[in-house]
Design a protein around this motif. Structure first.
Motif, PDB file in Angstrom:
ATOM      1  N   ALA A 187       0.831  -1.206   0.000  1.00  0.00           N
ATOM      2  CA  ALA A 187       0.000   0.000   0.000  1.00  0.00           C
ATOM      3  C   ALA A 187       0.864   1.254   0.000  1.00  0.00           C
ATOM      4  CB  ALA A 187      -0.926  -0.003   1.213  1.00  0.00           C
ATOM      5  N   THR A 188       1.950   1.225   0.765  1.00  0.00           N
ATOM      6  CA  THR A 188       2.862   2.373   0.785  1.00  0.00           C
ATOM      7  C   THR A 188       3.469   2.607  -0.591  1.00  0.00           C
ATOM      8  OG1 THR A 188       3.392   1.913   3.109  1.00  0.00           O
ATOM      9  CG2 THR A 188       4.887   3.361   1.903  1.00  0.00           C
ATOM     10  N   GLY A 189       3.858   1.514  -1.284  1.00  0.00           N
ATOM     11  CA  GLY A 189       4.403   1.655  -2.626  1.00  0.00           C
ATOM     12  C   GLY A 189       3.384   2.149  -3.632  1.00  0.00           C
ATOM     13  N   LEU A 190       2.151   1.663  -3.516  1.00  0.00           N
ATOM     14  CA  LEU A 190       1.106   2.076  -4.451  1.00  0.00           C
ATOM     15  C   LEU A 190       0.757   3.556  -4.319  1.00  0.00           C
ATOM     16  CD1 LEU A 190      -1.314  -1.006  -4.266  1.00  0.00           C
ATOM     17  CD2 LEU A 190       0.177  -0.365  -6.174  1.00  0.00           C
ATOM     18  N   LEU A 191       0.984   4.111  -3.112  1.00  0.00           N
ATOM     19  CA  LEU A 191       0.677   5.530  -2.908  1.00  0.00           C
ATOM     20  C   LEU A 191       1.536   6.450  -3.777  1.00  0.00           C
ATOM     21  CD1 LEU A 191       0.143   5.721   0.963  1.00  0.00           C
ATOM     22  CD2 LEU A 191      -1.533   6.300  -0.801  1.00  0.00           C
ATOM     23  N   LYS A 192       2.620   5.926  -4.326  1.00  0.00           N
ATOM     24  CA  LYS A 192       3.464   6.733  -5.210  1.00  0.00           C
ATOM     25  C   LYS A 192       2.780   6.982  -6.560  1.00  0.00           C
ATOM     26  CE  LYS A 192       7.727   4.923  -3.169  1.00  0.00           C
ATOM     27  NZ  LYS A 192       8.990   4.153  -3.414  1.00  0.00           N
ATOM     28  N   TRP A 193       1.881   6.078  -6.934  1.00  0.00           N
ATOM     29  CA  TRP A 193       1.245   6.189  -8.247  1.00  0.00           C
ATOM     30  C   TRP A 193      -0.278   6.365  -8.172  1.00  0.00           C
ATOM     31  CZ3 TRP A 193       4.958   2.288  -7.305  1.00  0.00           C
ATOM     32  CH2 TRP A 193       6.182   2.488  -7.942  1.00  0.00           C
ATOM     33  N   PHE A 194      -0.892   5.982  -7.051  1.00  0.00           N
ATOM     34  CA  PHE A 194      -2.352   6.036  -6.954  1.00  0.00           C
ATOM     35  C   PHE A 194      -2.765   6.792  -5.692  1.00  0.00           C
ATOM     36  CE2 PHE A 194      -1.160   2.024  -9.024  1.00  0.00           C
ATOM     37  CZ  PHE A 194      -1.797   2.165 -10.256  1.00  0.00           C
ATOM     38  N   THR A 195      -4.003   7.269  -5.688  1.00  0.00           N
ATOM     39  CA  THR A 195      -4.564   7.883  -4.482  1.00  0.00           C
ATOM     40  C   THR A 195      -5.050   6.784  -3.537  1.00  0.00           C
ATOM     41  OG1 THR A 195      -6.835   7.998  -5.344  1.00  0.00           O
ATOM     42  CG2 THR A 195      -5.336   9.824  -5.879  1.00  0.00           C
ATOM     43  N   TRP A 196      -5.323   7.156  -2.286  1.00  0.00           N
ATOM     44  CA  TRP A 196      -5.782   6.153  -1.319  1.00  0.00           C
ATOM     45  C   TRP A 196      -7.139   5.581  -1.724  1.00  0.00           C
ATOM     46  CZ3 TRP A 196     -10.353   6.763   1.311  1.00  0.00           C
ATOM     47  CH2 TRP A 196     -10.889   8.060   1.394  1.00  0.00           C
ATOM     48  N   ARG A 197      -7.953   6.389  -2.403  1.00  0.00           N
ATOM     49  CA  ARG A 197      -9.256   5.879  -2.855  1.00  0.00           C
ATOM     50  C   ARG A 197      -9.073   4.798  -3.922  1.00  0.00           C
ATOM     51  NH1 ARG A 197     -10.074  11.355  -2.052  1.00  0.00           N
ATOM     52  NH2 ARG A 197     -11.803  11.877  -0.630  1.00  0.00           N
ATOM     53  N   GLU A 198      -8.151   5.006  -4.826  1.00  0.00           N
ATOM     54  CA  GLU A 198      -7.886   4.012  -5.878  1.00  0.00           C
ATOM     55  C   GLU A 198      -7.293   2.731  -5.281  1.00  0.00           C
ATOM     56  OE1 GLU A 198      -6.955   7.110  -9.575  1.00  0.00           O
ATOM     57  OE2 GLU A 198      -5.341   6.441  -8.239  1.00  0.00           O
ATOM     58  N   ILE A 199      -6.467   2.876  -4.248  1.00  0.00           N
ATOM     59  CA  ILE A 199      -5.913   1.688  -3.579  1.00  0.00           C
ATOM     60  C   ILE A 199      -7.018   0.918  -2.878  1.00  0.00           C
ATOM     61  CG2 ILE A 199      -4.345   0.912  -1.757  1.00  0.00           C
ATOM     62  CD1 ILE A 199      -2.560   3.306  -2.448  1.00  0.00           C
ATOM     63  N   PHE A 200      -7.954   1.634  -2.259  1.00  0.00           N
ATOM     64  CA  PHE A 200      -9.090   0.969  -1.618  1.00  0.00           C
ATOM     65  C   PHE A 200      -9.910   0.204  -2.651  1.00  0.00           C
ATOM     66  CE2 PHE A 200     -10.193   2.664   2.819  1.00  0.00           C
ATOM     67  CZ  PHE A 200      -8.844   2.673   3.187  1.00  0.00           C
ATOM     68  N   LEU A 201     -10.108   0.796  -3.833  1.00  0.00           N
ATOM     69  CA  LEU A 201     -10.838   0.107  -4.898  1.00  0.00           C
ATOM     70  C   LEU A 201     -10.082  -1.133  -5.359  1.00  0.00           C
ATOM     71  CD1 LEU A 201     -12.091   3.128  -7.045  1.00  0.00           C
ATOM     72  CD2 LEU A 201     -13.490   1.601  -5.625  1.00  0.00           C
ATOM     73  N   PHE A 202      -8.753  -1.053  -5.394  1.00  0.00           N
ATOM     74  CA  PHE A 202      -7.927  -2.197  -5.757  1.00  0.00           C
ATOM     75  C   PHE A 202      -8.114  -3.340  -4.757  1.00  0.00           C
ATOM     76  CE2 PHE A 202      -3.769  -4.274  -4.922  1.00  0.00           C
ATOM     77  CZ  PHE A 202      -3.686  -5.044  -6.072  1.00  0.00           C
TER      78      PHE A 202
END
Length: 279
Positions: free
Chosen positions: A30-45
């Motif tokens: 999740a920390t790595g994904l925050l470099k490319w996506f917003t927290w909302r997009e990570i939640f959707l993932f």
């Protein structure tokens, strides 16, 4: 559970064993994904993973168990597979209330800290090392469950419940008490103790009701306990966040530790009730 109640504790441990690494894998992810996506997009993932992977697996398992002849009502009432539990009927209502309260206290401390783990560790002075320390949580969960799988038969489920609940406030003390050791060492001890307490707690939530009440009506009893526990744990992050913002991380940790201690006292009351039932 209904097929072989005696083997249920070991199977519960096996089911929770691999889950101990989930935080180790997904927090850095999740920390790595925050470099490319917003927290909302990570939640959707993550929601997509639940729908596309977890839901089909659970649906398939539910269909399998529904077709199993061992899980039909006539099979579950077989006296050979009946486990009445260790508590006499007269003590069960009081024990149920105490157990639900004990798990609720423990879940408050667990849920509050799990949601805010990295921000709290950063707030007490760890900075960017907070994420690294947080990854120790998962292996500690796994280690405690592995030890319980090997040596758990030597201890009662109630003893494990007391131990697992006690480890949680003890972990908070590693961040609260002044110590000659560096902060990073105290944080590592915190993550280890907190992970061990969480790992054992997830096991004993299933094994303790089984040991005390037996497998007859187990689903209903576990449902009542879980309903109380989840109600408390769902509010815990919001309460903890309010205390954290208004009074700071040390006050929030102290209050969470106190609530965890209340859980220990509650399970000690259960132990006393069990002893009195056989006097």
């Amino acid at each position: 559970m209904q097929i072989d109640p005696q083997a249920a504790p070991r199977r519960i441990t096996l089911l929770t064993l691999i889950a101990g690494f989930s935080s180790t894998l997904f927090w850095p992810l999740a920390t790595g994904l925050l470099k490319w996506f917003t927290w909302r997009e990570i939640f959707l993932f993550y929601a997509g993973l639940q729908l596309c992977i977890c839901f089909p697996i659970h649906f398939w398992l539910s269909q399998m168990t529904r077709r199993s002849p061992m899980l039909r009502p006539e099979a579950s009432s077989d006296p050979a597979t009946f486990d009445a539990g260790s508590l006499p009927l007269a003590s069960r209502r009081s024990a149920l209330i105490l157990i639900a309260s004990g798990f609720s206290f423990g879940s408050f401390a667990l849920s509050a800290m799990l949601v805010h783990l990295v921000p709290v560790l950063a707030a007490v002075g760890l900075g960017t090392s907070a994420v690294l320390v947080g990854t120790i949580f998962g292996p500690s969960q796994f280690a405690s469950r592995l030890v319980n799988m090997v040596l758990g038969h030597r201890f009662s489920a109630l003893a494990v419940a007391i131990l697992s609940t006690a480890l949680i406030p003890l972990a908070f003390l590693m961040l609260l008490l002044p110590s000659p050791v560096p902060l990073i060492a105290g944080a590592v001890l915190f993550a280890m103790l907190f992970g061990m307490g969480s790992g054992l707690n997830s096991i004993v939530q299933g094994t303790l009701p089984l040991a005390l009440f037996g497998h007859r009506g187990y689903g209903e009893i576990l449902g009542k306990i879980t309903a109380a526990r989840l109600t408390v744990s769902s509010t815990a992050p919001f309460i903890f966040a309010f205390i954290l913002e208004q009074f700071g991380p040390h006050a929030a940790l102290a209050i969470a530790a106190f609530v965890g201690c209340c859980g220990v006292v509650t399970f000690l009351m259960v132990a006393r009730l069990v002893r009195r039932s056989y006097q």
